[in-house]
Design an enzyme around this catalytic site. Structure first.
Site, PDB file in Angstrom:
ATOM      1  N   SER A 174      62.518  54.472  69.596  1.00  0.00           N
ATOM      2  CA  SER A 174      61.983  54.384  68.239  1.00  0.00           C
ATOM      3  C   SER A 174      62.863  53.503  67.372  1.00  0.00           C
ATOM      4  CB  SER A 174      61.956  55.804  67.668  1.00  0.00           C
ATOM      5  OG  SER A 174      61.829  55.777  66.272  1.00  0.00           O
ATOM      6  N   TYR A 224      65.776  63.905  64.869  1.00  0.00           N
ATOM      7  CA  TYR A 224      64.802  63.227  65.737  1.00  0.00           C
ATOM      8  C   TYR A 224      65.351  61.858  66.164  1.00  0.00           C
ATOM      9  CZ  TYR A 224      61.029  60.065  66.931  1.00  0.00           C
ATOM     10  OH  TYR A 224      60.281  59.097  67.549  1.00  0.00           O
ATOM     11  N   LYS A 256      66.737  60.329  69.965  1.00  0.00           N
ATOM     12  CA  LYS A 256      66.335  59.069  70.608  1.00  0.00           C
ATOM     13  C   LYS A 256      67.565  58.198  70.907  1.00  0.00           C
ATOM     14  CE  LYS A 256      61.770  59.397  70.712  1.00  0.00           C
ATOM     15  NZ  LYS A 256      61.045  59.485  71.985  1.00  0.00           N
TER      16      LYS A 256
END
Length: 338
Positions: A125, A149, A153
């Protein structure tokens, strides 16, 4: 014939990629725990492709089940989508994110390594760039994360880099997505968020279809042309094609490489609202509310590397994005729950 394994294959991006792979002639196996997706998406993918795939309910943290899967099937490569993905929820439940995203990926890689399957396309991402200081963002930009989050990643990227450094047989593509929107032209598959959408486009669509009264625009005091956040929106069909190209790339190149998948163009929140309302001839009432913590002013990609090495670039326009999103929403006002 060997198959491509998709983890999280029933999700928004997974289902569109499954369709692209089937249409390109690949055999596909999908595993998904259905925590945030619906098997109906894959039923529709098979109808659209005119070909079947194998879909299994499985969690990537279940090492025994994964091991059995690799023993039972000839798998040549893995496209790894499975992961929790809501920024706000990750701040409230960091352990769930680290367990599912990071520990799940470690389990997957351990099973792959034992099975001798060392080709991986990872769904990363643009959040790994944190609050980038210069635009557009190239793959060489410094990495940091502003929420659990994004941190999950980034951790996975670092783990995969160490893995590739430890064993030259691994071939890994890290795909850093910008903001996926839109749906398949057919209106049969699209984004079906649980509860209140975290992403802009499903929120706009739900307001337009009458499911929600108005859109909340988080902040209009950013240093951008109209004060609202600017993002690089990419059509999910272009994104799926990027996975196809990355898969072909890892089958010919060893080592690890990161690629931005974006258009290179930034649109503000109000640009998106306006385009949706104008193109689809439907009102989208909105209200300006306070900024969200962790949001940044602008973020858009330099997609040059993907064009040069993968032979990929975004083809679909902003008009395609808003029209395809609306077609999906109108045909499926309650998502896959019809």
């Amino acid at each position: 014939m060997s198959a491509i394994l998709l983890t999280g294959g029933a999700g928004y991006i997974g289902s569109h990629t499954a369709l692209a792979l089937l249409r390109a002639g690949f055999d596909v196996i999908s595993i998904d725990n259905y925590s945030n997706s619906n098997d109906e998406s894959l039923q529709r993918v098979q109808q659209l492709a005119g070909r079947s795939l194998q879909s299994l309910q499985m969690d990537i943290r279940d090492e025994q089940a994964l091991t059995a899967l690799f023993q039972q099937h000839r798998i040549s490569a893995v496209v790894h989508f499975a992961g929790l993905k809501a920024v706000g929820e990750s701040t409230a439940q960091p352990l769930a994110y680290y367990d599912n995203n990071v520990a799940g990926t470690i389990t997957l890689c351990r099973v792959m390594q034992r099975a001798g399957v060392k080709r991986l396309v990872f769904s990363s991402s643009a959040t790994v760039y944190g609050d980038a200081k210069t635009m557009p963002i190239a793959e060489s930009a410094p990495r940091s994360a502003t929420n659990p989050y994004g941190q999950s990643k980034l951790m996975i990227e670092l783990i995969l880099e160490d893995l590739a450094a430890s064993d030259p047989d691994w071939s890994i593509a890290l795909l850093r997505y910008f903001n996926p929107v839109g749906a398949d032209k057919s209106g049969k598959i699209g984004e079906d968020p649980n509860g209140i959408p975290n992403n802009l486009m499903p929120f706009i669509s739900q307001v337009a279809v009458g499911k929600r009264t108005e859109l909340s625009v988080f902040g209009n005091d950013y240093p951008t042309k109209d004060g609202t956040g600017v993002r690089d929106y990419i059509h999910v069909v272009d994104l799926a094609d990027g996975h196809l190209k990355a898969l072909q790339y890892v089958q010919q190149h060893a080592g690890i490489d990161a690629f931005n998948l974006g258009t290179g163009v930034g649109y503000s929140v109000l640009d998106m609202v306006q385009a949706f309302a104008d193109k689809n001839k439907v009102p989208v009432p909105y209200r300006i509310v306070a900024r969200r913590p962790g949001d940044i002013a602008s973020c858009y990609a330099d997609p040059t590397k993907a064009r040069q090495l993968l032979g990929w670039q975004a083809q679909l326009t902003l008009d395609d994005m808003v029209q395809d999103s609306w077609r999906w929403q109108q045909q499926n006002p309650h998502g896959y729950q019809e």
